[in-house]
Design a protein around this motif. Structure first.
Motif, PDB file in Angstrom:
ATOM      1  N   ASP A   1      19.164  -4.156 -30.356  1.00 52.27           N
ATOM      2  CA  ASP A   1      17.818  -3.587 -30.200  1.00 52.27           C
ATOM      3  C   ASP A   1      16.782  -4.304 -31.061  1.00 52.27           C
ATOM      4  OD1 ASP A   1      16.238  -1.866 -28.679  1.00 52.27           O
ATOM      5  OD2 ASP A   1      16.102  -0.411 -30.306  1.00 52.27           O
TER       6      ASP A   1
ATOM      7  N   GLY B   1      20.055  -6.729 -26.730  1.00 55.74           N
ATOM      8  CA  GLY B   1      18.708  -6.165 -26.748  1.00 55.74           C
ATOM      9  C   GLY B   1      18.287  -5.744 -25.356  1.00 55.74           C
TER      10      GLY B   1
ATOM     11  N   SER C   1      18.568  -1.385 -24.764  1.00 55.19           N
ATOM     12  CA  SER C   1      19.707  -2.034 -25.416  1.00 55.19           C
ATOM     13  C   SER C   1      20.992  -1.261 -25.154  1.00 55.19           C
ATOM     14  CB  SER C   1      19.455  -2.146 -26.923  1.00 55.19           C
ATOM     15  OG  SER C   1      18.293  -2.910 -27.154  1.00 55.19           O
TER      16      SER C   1
END
Length: 138
Positions: free
Chosen positions: A46, A53, A60
């Motif tokens: 993230d 991500g 995520s």
């Protein structure tokens, strides 16, 4: 393993940490770096540019599900809710998304540290998982 993410956790990072500890790495530890920082750590999540991500308009959490081939239908439903809670969208199909985001923001604000926020957030995601699992049994 040690997992790296930005400090001031929100709905997606709380969800990811719960997922990681429950299904991927039960001994996971977490390090928080300042928001806006970059990380080349393979366990970063993230964070913009991290392998784990946001990708193709998804959270995520969704990326981690795909990366670790977690095919559970309840986890996929949670991913949809987290997507809507975390990603700005003109259309909302998951009624729980707004409430989940609100609760996670409150957890972050009322927690002295990010680790405490992750612990408290884990209770929310465990409860959400249990409820969705129960709904599936009906």
């Amino acid at each position: 393993m040690n997992w790296v993410t930005w400090e001031n956790v929100g709905v997606d990072r709380m969800a990811c940490a719960w997922l990681i500890r429950k299904y991927i790495d039960t001994d996971a530890s977490f390090t928080f770096i300042p928001e806006g920082s970059r990380s080349t750590d393979p366990q970063a999540f993230d964070i913009p540019g991290a392998h784990l991500g946001h990708h193709q308009g998804h959270s995520s959490f969704q990326t981690i599900l795909l990366e670790y081939k977690l095919e559970d239908t309840v986890l996929k439903r949670i991913a949809q809710i987290v997507d809507e809670a975390d990603i700005v969208s003109e259309i909302s199909l998951e009624p729980a998304a707004f409430g989940l985001d609100l609760i996670c923001r409150g957890i972050r604000r009322s927690s002295a540290t990010d680790l405490i926020a992750l612990e408290r957030g884990a209770l929310i995601f465990e409860a959400l998982h249990a409820e969705l699992l129960f709904e599936g049994d009906l």
